[in-house]
Design an enzyme around this catalytic site. Structure first.
Site, PDB file in Angstrom:
ATOM      1  N   ASP A  30     -31.104 -78.549   3.821  1.00  0.00           N
ATOM      2  CA  ASP A  30     -30.083 -78.105   4.787  1.00  0.00           C
ATOM      3  C   ASP A  30     -30.573 -76.823   5.470  1.00  0.00           C
ATOM      4  OD1 ASP A  30     -27.602 -77.918   6.085  1.00  0.00           O
ATOM      5  OD2 ASP A  30     -26.658 -76.829   4.419  1.00  0.00           O
ATOM      6  N   GLU A  90     -33.061 -75.293  10.468  1.00  0.00           N
ATOM      7  CA  GLU A  90     -33.372 -75.172  11.908  1.00  0.00           C
ATOM      8  C   GLU A  90     -34.445 -74.115  12.173  1.00  0.00           C
ATOM      9  OE1 GLU A  90     -30.300 -75.296  10.562  1.00  0.00           O
ATOM     10  OE2 GLU A  90     -30.175 -77.429  11.014  1.00  0.00           O
ATOM     11  N   ASP A 116     -22.897 -81.145  10.821  1.00  0.00           N
ATOM     12  CA  ASP A 116     -21.478 -80.847  10.646  1.00  0.00           C
ATOM     13  C   ASP A 116     -20.641 -81.458  11.768  1.00  0.00           C
ATOM     14  OD1 ASP A 116     -22.333 -79.496   8.455  1.00  0.00           O
ATOM     15  OD2 ASP A 116     -22.129 -77.500   9.337  1.00  0.00           O
TER      16      ASP A 116
END
Ligand code: MIG
Length: 816
Positions: A416, A419, A494
């Protein structure tokens, strides 16, 4: 061109974020000379620009430019899986106005003055794609750009994960991996960057992969009516051109270049339950127990960030999870695996006591700024440092650290925040001076943000493969770049628990599939906000047929396991999860096709019917492989919808009724119903539902055979052990069958995987008049649905079923 130029003035306000802004760009000079190389030519321009054309395959040509004054860059890309290609014949022809490089499939015409590259079909000389102006670079900023002429009826697909419709025509996009919780249609960019797209005009497709990991921009005729523009903020102009004309062929090549998805373990196709966060350990026992008590299938439970000791990666919170090995063992007895989250941020703990930080620091594995200081971001553990995954030894170290998780029996890893997200600055602005090792090139942040997750998941995937060589790794990631399919399943971050977000799933999954990423899914019924029972029911009607079927929700969501929404929704979820588990043989066979060919499991209709203009922007229906078509209800309150069926014969999956295609029909869809159709001509393997993928072998194996209008059908079943990498050595089994004019031919199975003894049941649809069946010329006795004896029986006025023990041999059944 003039239109483009005049629009530019109006666009100045938008700044260089637009692909259309050509301010400061210096075009490559006219073509001056040409030199041959082994696999192509170097074209040198009057200003010193060198454009390399390289023939990798008859349908794959690479264009790489080094502009005047541009420093030489190493020819390396994290996205590329294959650099060595067998020689493909080509010729070069020099004429006054242009030089033409010809392969068996493509003509690349390069006009000398000005320098314009044009791709033509070598067979028909039809122009497929052409520069509208010379490729260019801004010597000040390093920005590079290409402008292509926009076809009057040209449509665009791909670009990976974008919160947008399927057809990218008249839209613009940016590539810059971004943590964008609660994104909605139009939010751009979001988590992933895959700068690969397909153009399609008049049924002919081509592909274009801009392998430049810097922030980049695509404009498919949005800010101008006549050009499709591309620009990257820096780096090398380096693109691969793929000749179609079929989308499937392009996907095959693109995934040859950037790598194919390895087969995940079979359990990854099972239903998965997560929340932010389950703890303590007894909570997971209870969730698993409830799942079994409610007769809802479940294969995986997830541990989100609270399993860690103070959010320190590779640790366990001792009070919440005193004995993780005992927990995974207890869950394994129920057929449930555990996947843990893993963030890239390593707690900055200079005071000592956290070996992961100490070791990484001592070995200089953490990212540093230009001035040599550590890059310290703000994430879950508070101050955190980040591994430079471009260093091979750092990747290996990271992979070895996974023993903290695999040791106690964790089955897969959920990467997770890669980025990478930094709470202090999610855009990357404050990270701009970070330097990556990048194989010694010491490349800037801008070149590495979009590939950060690719390298993190690579380290994780390779670590799992090393630590557990007898098992297929399972990694699920939020961010990624082209090539991510080699290492990870992608979930779409999300999302919102809304019907709008549900509808957005379809173009998002389809586009990821058209960009090489076949294993995709999204949080059910949405991460943010609480969906109601209706949304849950409709979400599972989609997710039952999506590769990754995972229920997950935010920390402040109400509990959202399926039984929490009341008995009606629970019953619907059960119905569709059981459908999914019945279809496992089909889903797995289709997943293996994606692994082998690059053609994804979840498909827009376009991929199977690219000559049908009605499919060009159809993104509220989808197909699974080329056999099943689903038209889910995607709006609250609707109890019916229109369904477009392409030409041919279709069958209502639930009733078996034949339906003529080439039409839009109106169908009822009460809350518990998914309009679902089998394509005439296909064979769909299935088995009995089960509570988890490992509960029992596939027995009986049912093959539903749906003849097309000519009375033909064909298909196959793929099987292997479902967990080890032995399939790569051919330890698999393919059972192929075909049906034509009353004759069912079962081929001898291919491959050397040996399943346990089992029965086959062939259900022949559209067989109302059959009165006798022979097996290899001898009469087959009649039997009944409930008897387990071999023979044949009529299951309905239209369906004849043949029951046959799988003896591993070829057979012919004649129906008369
Ligand atoms: O900032 O780990 O997308 O699935 O539950 C939130 C907590 C961090 C974001 C992921 C989400 C996960 C959550 N994470």
């Amino acid at each position: 061109m003039r239109l483009c130029a005049s629009l530019l003035c109006g666009l100045a306000l938008l700044g260089p974020a637009s692909a259309l802004d050509w301010t400061g760009l210096r075009p490559a000079g006219d073509l001056a000379s040409l030199a041959r190389r082994d696999q192509g030519v170097d074209l040198t321009c009057a200003d010193g620009t060198v454009v390399q054309l390289t023939v990798l395959a008859p349908d794959l040509v690479r264009v790489r430019a080094r502009f005047a004054g541009q420093p030489a860059a190493p020819d390396h890309s994290w996205a590329i899986a294959r650099t060595a290609w067998p020689a493909a014949p080509w010729q070069i022809h020099e004429a006054a106005a242009a030089v033409t490089l010809t392969t068996a499939e493509l003509e690349v015409v390069v006009r000398r003055h000005p320098l314009l590259v044009e791709f033509r079909d070598a067979a028909t000389h039809r122009v497929i794609n052409a520069d509208q102006r010379p490729m260019a670079r801004d010597p000040q900023t390093g920005r590079v750009a290409v402008a292509k002429r926009l076809g009057f009826d040209e449509h665009f697909y791909g670009l990976g994960e974008k919160a947008a419709h399927l057809d990218r025509r008249r839209a613009e996009f940016t590539m810059w991996n971004s943590d964008t919780p609660g994104y909605t249609e139009g939010t751009d960019p979001i988590y992933q960057s895959i700068p690969f797209y397909v153009g399609l005009e008049g049924g002919n497709a081509y592909g274009l992969f801009h392998d430049n990991s810097h922030r980049s921009h695509f404009d498919f005729g949005r800010l101008s009516q006549d050009c499709a523009d591309y620009a990257a903020d820096a780096g090398v102009l380096d693109y691969y051109f793929f000749h179609g004309p079929s989308l499937k062929k392009i996907l095959g090549r693109y995934t040859e270049l950037t790598g194919r998805m390895p087969l995940p373990p079979l359990w990854a196709l099972g239903h998965q339950q997560s929340r932010y966060s389950y703890y303590p350990d007894t909570m997971l026992d209870e969730v698993a127990r409830q799942y079994r008590a409610h007769d809802l299938p479940l294969d995986v439970l997830y541990l989100d960030i609270h399993y860690m000791d103070g959010y320190r990666v590779f640790t366990w919170d001792q009070s919440r999870f005193p004995d993780p090995a005992a927990l995974t063992a207890r869950l394994a007895q129920q057929g449930v695996r555990v996947v843990t989250i893993l963030d890239p941020g390593v707690k900055h703990q200079p005071e000592g006591g956290y070996p992961v930080f100490d070791e990484g620091l001592a070995r200089d594995y953490f990212l540093r700024r230009q001035d040599g200081s550590l890059y310290i971001g703000e994430v879950w553990p508070g101050q955190a440092v980040f591994v430079d995954y471009t260093k091979e030894d750092a990747r290996r170290w990271w992979g070895d650290k996974l023993t903290a998780l695999t040791g106690p029996g964790v089955a897969g890893i959920w990467t997770d925040m890669n980025e990478p997200s930094d709470f202090a600055d999610k855009t990357g602005e404050r990270q701009k001076d970070i330097v990556f090792d990048d194989l010694g090139a010491r490349s800037p942040y801008g070149a590495n943000r979009n590939t950060f997750a690719l390298n993190m998941t690579r380290a994780t995937y390779e670590g799992l493969a090393r630590l557990q060589p007898d098992r297929r790794p399972f990694v699920i990631t939020r961010a990624g770049y082209a090539g991510i399919q080699r290492y990870a399943t992608v979930w779409t971050g999300d999302n919102n628990a809304t019907f709008d977000a549900l509808a957005l799933n379809l173009p998002m999954f389809a586009s990821l599939g058209l960009s090489g990423e076949a294993f995709v899914g999204s949080d059910l019924p949405g991460f943010i906000g609480r969906g109601d029972a209706e949304l849950l029911a409709r979400s599972y009607q989609v997710a039952a047929l999506v590769p990754l079927c995972r229920n997950h929700g935010a920390i402040d969501q109400y509990d959202h396991e399926p039984w929490r929404y009341g008995p009606q929704a629970e019953g619907i979820v059960r119905k569709f999860l059981k459908l999914r588990y019945r279809l496992l043989p089909f889903l797995y066979t289709t997943l293996e096709e994606a692994h082998r060919t690059g053609v994804p499991l979840f498909r827009p209709l376009l991929l199977n019917f690219q000559d049908d203009p009605a499919t060009l922007n159809l993104d509220d229906e989808f197909m699974v492989g080329d056999a099943l078509l689903a038209a889910p209800v995607l709006r609250a309150g609707e109890r019916g919808r229109e369904v477009y069926l392409p030409a041919g014969r279709w069958y209502d999956y639930w009733t078996g009724t034949a339906v003529a295609g080439g039409t839009t029909l109106r169908t009822d869809a009460p809350l518990d119903h998914l309009p679902l159709y089998a394509r005439g001509g296909s064979v769909i393997p299935s088995t009995d539902a089960m509570s988890h993928t490992g509960e029992k072998p596939w027995n009986p194996l049912r093959f539903a055979i749906y003849p097309d209008t000519a009375g033909h059908a064909a298909g196959s079943l793929y099987e292997d052990d479902g967990q080890s990498p032995d399939y790569q050595k051919g330890v698999s089994r393919r059972t192929a069958l075909s049906f034509a004019t009353g004759k069912l031919s079962l081929a001898a199975p291919a491959g050397n995987f040996a399943p346990a003894a089992r029965r086959f049941e062939f259900s022949l649809h559209a067989s109302p008049n059959v009165t006798s069946v022979t097996l290899d010329g001898r009469a087959l006795p009649e039997t009944t649905a409930t008897a387990l004896t071999p023979g044949w029986f009529r299951a309905s006025p239209d369906v004849v079923v043949i029951r046959h023990a799988d003896d591993g041999r070829a057979h012919t059944f004649d129906l008369r």
